[in-house]
Design a protein around this motif. Structure first.
Motif, PDB file in Angstrom:
ATOM      1  N   PRO A  97      53.952  17.705 -50.244  1.00  0.00           N
ATOM      2  CA  PRO A  97      53.646  16.641 -51.198  1.00  0.00           C
ATOM      3  C   PRO A  97      53.549  17.120 -52.637  1.00  0.00           C
ATOM      4  N   ILE A  98      53.180  18.375 -52.823  1.00  0.00           N
ATOM      5  CA  ILE A  98      53.027  18.903 -54.183  1.00  0.00           C
ATOM      6  C   ILE A  98      54.365  18.918 -54.908  1.00  0.00           C
ATOM      7  N   PHE A  99      55.431  19.290 -54.212  1.00  0.00           N
ATOM      8  CA  PHE A  99      56.749  19.274 -54.842  1.00  0.00           C
ATOM      9  C   PHE A  99      57.192  17.839 -55.137  1.00  0.00           C
ATOM     10  N   ALA A 100      56.844  16.924 -54.240  1.00  0.00           N
ATOM     11  CA  ALA A 100      57.166  15.515 -54.491  1.00  0.00           C
ATOM     12  C   ALA A 100      56.407  15.003 -55.702  1.00  0.00           C
ATOM     13  N   GLN A 101      55.142  15.385 -55.821  1.00  0.00           N
ATOM     14  CA  GLN A 101      54.344  14.972 -56.977  1.00  0.00           C
ATOM     15  C   GLN A 101      54.892  15.581 -58.263  1.00  0.00           C
ATOM     16  N   ALA A 102      55.343  16.816 -58.190  1.00  0.00           N
ATOM     17  CA  ALA A 102      55.911  17.468 -59.370  1.00  0.00           C
ATOM     18  C   ALA A 102      57.148  16.737 -59.856  1.00  0.00           C
ATOM     19  N   ILE A 298      46.621  24.974 -54.303  1.00  0.00           N
ATOM     20  CA  ILE A 298      48.010  25.319 -53.999  1.00  0.00           C
ATOM     21  C   ILE A 298      48.901  25.021 -55.205  1.00  0.00           C
ATOM     22  N   ALA A 299      48.725  23.842 -55.789  1.00  0.00           N
ATOM     23  CA  ALA A 299      49.542  23.450 -56.943  1.00  0.00           C
ATOM     24  C   ALA A 299      49.351  24.440 -58.095  1.00  0.00           C
ATOM     25  N   ASP A 313      48.769  17.480 -60.909  1.00  0.00           N
ATOM     26  CA  ASP A 313      47.464  16.973 -60.512  1.00  0.00           C
ATOM     27  C   ASP A 313      47.598  16.467 -59.085  1.00  0.00           C
ATOM     28  N   ALA A 314      47.026  17.193 -58.140  1.00  0.00           N
ATOM     29  CA  ALA A 314      47.201  16.870 -56.723  1.00  0.00           C
ATOM     30  C   ALA A 314      46.561  15.552 -56.330  1.00  0.00           C
ATOM     31  N   THR A 315      45.681  15.043 -57.175  1.00  0.00           N
ATOM     32  CA  THR A 315      45.030  13.763 -56.866  1.00  0.00           C
ATOM     33  C   THR A 315      45.744  12.585 -57.516  1.00  0.00           C
ATOM     34  N   ASP A 316      46.877  12.864 -58.143  1.00  0.00           N
ATOM     35  CA  ASP A 316      47.565  11.818 -58.904  1.00  0.00           C
ATOM     36  C   ASP A 316      48.540  11.019 -58.049  1.00  0.00           C
ATOM     37  N   SER A 317      48.136  10.687 -56.841  1.00  0.00           N
ATOM     38  CA  SER A 317      48.924   9.817 -55.956  1.00  0.00           C
ATOM     39  C   SER A 317      47.958   8.855 -55.294  1.00  0.00           C
ATOM     40  N   PRO A 318      48.380   7.620 -55.043  1.00  0.00           N
ATOM     41  CA  PRO A 318      47.483   6.669 -54.381  1.00  0.00           C
ATOM     42  C   PRO A 318      47.088   7.139 -52.989  1.00  0.00           C
ATOM     43  N   ILE A 319      45.905   6.724 -52.563  1.00  0.00           N
ATOM     44  CA  ILE A 319      45.409   7.042 -51.225  1.00  0.00           C
ATOM     45  C   ILE A 319      45.060   5.742 -50.511  1.00  0.00           C
ATOM     46  N   TRP A 320      45.687   5.515 -49.363  1.00  0.00           N
ATOM     47  CA  TRP A 320      45.338   4.357 -48.541  1.00  0.00           C
ATOM     48  C   TRP A 320      44.175   4.742 -47.642  1.00  0.00           C
ATOM     49  N   GLN A 321      43.240   3.835 -47.489  1.00  0.00           N
ATOM     50  CA  GLN A 321      42.082   4.073 -46.640  1.00  0.00           C
ATOM     51  C   GLN A 321      42.049   3.047 -45.502  1.00  0.00           C
TER      52      GLN A 321
END
Length: 324
Positions: A97-102, A298-299, A313-321
């Motif tokens: 996911p980190i590469f996807a976020q990048a 890791i990032a 920023d590893a937290t810069d993606s939405p999170i479904w709960q």
């Protein structure tokens, strides 16, 4: 929502993944009555659900059908997710996911598996003179560039005051890494399951470290296209519940699960599969901001090592709960 380019480190796997992507380009736009799932052969829980048809049955009650698309690795799968060719993905390793976020992908975390730190380990052949992490200085070590074992290497070296510059790293995909390790062309290999248990069963090896001492948690994540999550939260909820049930089934029925997965994992010995599964938690949990702390480590480590093109920023993606 823009497509993203794969980093150079993943070009080799992207070639095969692109074939799947080319086929998916013919897929229709996301509809409320359809769920397109991307998975890999190593996607344990999704493989269980695909085999027992339980997810199809649950979603049929909601008027939703499933189309399954197989990928050879995680990054091409997330790229197809980002451009709208599939709706959700099976599990991917924590670095993916980190590469996807990048690359600016518009993806949402919808589940994770509790950490499985023993799911990857730095191993050497039995007759190696490497006894401690300090002994790695100047040695030849193989990992897959940008994968979870790459981060474990960085963290392990850092724990004893070493860096990647103090060792000789060969970046190889798992099959090539195993061959190089078995032939003695490298001194150490950080393998992950099921390659790890296979090597332990077929070669005389010793384990120098894994992630159990706090070096790397090795968490698996499940992601979905953000627009699909926003439009179909009830479908995501059903998938989450089904994954949780599948994880419980694997842990409660280890022999039966191994028999099911063995042919999917290249006709491995079921005993090896069962051993490999013992090193995975398969405990499906919600993703939390606090739980993404290691993702940030890791990032940051990958950016410092010039593996990522820029800080993430590893937290810069939405999170479904669950319950949303």
């Amino acid at each position: 929502m823009k497509p993203f380019a794969l980093p150079l480190a993943f070009k080799r796997t992207a070639i095969v993944g692109a074939l799947a992507t080319a086929t998916l380009l013919q897929a229709p736009l996301t509809l409320a009555d359809e769920l397109r799932i991307g998975y890999q052969r190593s996607s344990t829980l999704m493989s269980v659900l695909r085999n027992n048809n339980s997810l199809e049955e649950k979603l049929a009650e909601q008027g939703v059908t499933i189309d399954w698309y197989e990928f050879t690795s995680g990054l091409p799968m997330l790229e197809s997710l980002n451009v709208g060719n599939i709706d959700i993905s099976a599990d991917v390793a924590d670095t993916v996911p980190i590469f996807a976020q990048a690359a600016g992908a518009d993806l949402t975390f919808y589940a994770s598996e509790a950490p499985s730190p023993a799911g990857q380990a730095l191993i050497v052949l039995e007759d190696s003179d490497i006894e401690t992490l300090e002994d790695l200085a100047g040695k030849r070590i193989t990992v897959t560039r940008g994968a979870g074992n790459h981060y474990l290497l960085i963290a392990a070296l850092e724990s004893v005051g070493l860096t990647l510059d103090d060792v000789r790293v060969s970046y190889l995909p798992p099959a090539d890494a195993r061959a190089a390790f078995a032939q003695g062309n490298v001194d150490a290999w950080i393998a992950w399951e099921p390659f790890l248990s296979t090597s332990r069963a077929t070669l005389e090896t010793r384990t120098i470290t894994d992630g159990s001492d706090g070096l790397a948690s090795y968490t698996r994540y499940y992601l979905a296209a953000t627009p699909y999550v926003e439009a179909n939260p009830e479908v995501i909820s059903t998938v989450y519940e089904a994954l949780n049930e599948a994880g419980n089934w694997v842990n409660e029925n280890p022999e039966e699960a191994a028999e099911l997965l063995a042919p999917l994992w290249g006709n491995l010995d079921p005993d090896i599969v069962q051993t490999a599964n013992l090193n995975r938690s398969y405990d499906v949990q919600p993703v939390t901001l606090e739980g993404l702390g290691e993702q940030q480590k890791i990032a940051d480590a990958f950016f410092a090592a010039d593996i990522l093109p820029h800080a993430v920023d590893a937290t810069d993606s939405p999170i479904w709960q669950p319950g949303e």
